[in-house]
Design a protein around this motif. Structure first.
Motif, PDB file in Angstrom:
ATOM      1  N   ARG A   1       0.820  -1.207   0.000  1.00 59.12           N
ATOM      2  CA  ARG A   1       0.000   0.000   0.000  1.00 59.12           C
ATOM      3  C   ARG A   1       0.855   1.259   0.000  1.00 59.12           C
ATOM      4  O   ARG A   1       0.434   2.308  -0.488  1.00 59.12           O
ATOM      5  CB  ARG A   1      -0.927  -0.024   1.223  1.00 59.12           C
ATOM      6  CG  ARG A   1      -1.914   1.137   1.285  1.00 59.12           C
ATOM      7  CD  ARG A   1      -2.815   1.010   2.489  1.00 59.12           C
ATOM      8  NE  ARG A   1      -3.738   2.122   2.579  1.00 59.12           N
ATOM      9  CZ  ARG A   1      -4.621   2.281   3.549  1.00 59.12           C
ATOM     10  NH1 ARG A   1      -4.703   1.358   4.514  1.00 59.12           N
ATOM     11  NH2 ARG A   1      -5.420   3.324   3.574  1.00 59.12           N
TER      12      ARG A   1
ATOM     13  N   GLY B   1       2.232   1.402  -3.748  1.00 58.72           N
ATOM     14  CA  GLY B   1       1.254   1.061  -4.785  1.00 58.72           C
ATOM     15  C   GLY B   1       1.722   0.011  -5.763  1.00 58.72           C
ATOM     16  O   GLY B   1       1.280  -0.020  -6.901  1.00 58.72           O
TER      17      GLY B   1
ATOM     18  N   GLN C   1      -4.825   1.336  -7.637  1.00 60.78           N
ATOM     19  CA  GLN C   1      -4.421   1.116  -6.245  1.00 60.78           C
ATOM     20  C   GLN C   1      -5.620   1.244  -5.313  1.00 60.78           C
ATOM     21  O   GLN C   1      -5.839   0.399  -4.429  1.00 60.78           O
ATOM     22  CB  GLN C   1      -3.354   2.137  -5.843  1.00 60.78           C
ATOM     23  CG  GLN C   1      -2.035   2.008  -6.584  1.00 60.78           C
ATOM     24  CD  GLN C   1      -1.061   3.097  -6.169  1.00 60.78           C
ATOM     25  OE1 GLN C   1      -1.068   3.560  -5.032  1.00 60.78           O
ATOM     26  NE2 GLN C   1      -0.211   3.521  -7.099  1.00 60.78           N
TER      27      GLN C   1
END
Length: 260
Positions: A13, A16, A34
């Motif tokens: 995260r 991405g 994403q």
């Protein structure tokens, strides 16, 4: 925060990226992809309606979503998941929405917590060993200082010699009004074919080519049969001061109209 999918794919995260540790393959996902992937991974298998996805992926960020955009990024996620060994990642429910396939496992990978148990006291070193360690540490510090100096000097020399080879960022205004920015020269880039394809991509994604709007565009063809060509377009709307306010990022794998 990282998400481990089927014990074989990692979605980071933070940057991405979608990674396949077994093959060391990495795919950098566009921002809408994403956000879409994060919502799917956090859904717990619940049904996600298209209106909900439009709101969470585009509307909250001042952008306008469409069925074409949603289908494009869903296709991108499915294709990369399949390449990395996870088929049937998302199930489409006609006229309802999508949901995560019930056979796909998701594990969140967070940072390790600091242990509450006190550590054991370090053993007391003899005086001779302390002197020896201090001399060794001093020797290491001197060596690192010399190495850093040599590295910085090498980087400076390399940059000086290669300044002339830095890419030149160029701009081209279309008749419709928007400006295309590229790192390739007009001789390489702006044939009628390329302008036509840029306008086609904008039209496919319901993006207007208006005066003052900036389009950042690039593509390259595949050099190996096992890989795909890449086509990238970023459509940016300017604020009152002329600075880009918000951008839509569009990414294609192996778009034949351009790469052929």
């Amino acid at each position: 925060m990282r998400y481990i999918i089927n014990n074989s794919i990692v979605f980071d995260r933070g940057d991405g990226s979608l990674k396949h540790p077994e093959t060391n393959d990495v795919v950098q996902l566009p921002l809408p992809a994403q956000r879409l992937l994060l919502i799917i991974l956090e859904s717990g298998g619940e049904i996600l309606s298209r209106d909900f996805l439009f709101r969470e992926v585009w509307d909250k960020f001042g952008l306008t979503g469409s069925n074409s955009n949603l289908n494009q990024y869903l296709s991108l996620l499915r294709r990369n998941m399949t390449v990395f060994g996870c088929e049937n990642f998302v199930i489409t429910l006609p006229k309802v929405g999508i949901r995560l396939d019930e056979h796909v496992s998701i594990v969140k990978d967070t940072e390790e917590e600091i242990s509450d148990h006190p550590s054991a006291p370090a053993p007391v070193e003899p005086q001779d060993e302390k002197k020896s360690n201090a001399f060794f540490l001093k020797f290491i510090l001197i060596g690192l200082t010399v190495l850093i100096f040599i590295t910085l000097a090498s980087v400076w020399i390399f940059n000086v010699r290669n300044t002339a080879r830095d890419p030149v960022f160029s701009a081209h205004t279309l008749q419709a009004g928007c400006i295309i920015h590229t790192i390739k020269s007009e001789r390489e880039y702006y044939s009628g074919k390329i302008e036509k394809q840029v306008l086609k991509i904008l039209k496919e994604n319901n993006l207007p080519c208006r005066k003052g709007f900036n389009v950042y565009f690039d593509y390259y063809t595949s050099t190996k049969p096992q890989t795909y060509g890449r086509t990238m377009l970023s459509f940016c709307r300017p604020a009152a001061n002329g600075v880009n306010r918000a951008c839509d990022n569009i990414y294609y794998l192996d778009r034949k109209e351009i790469n052929d």
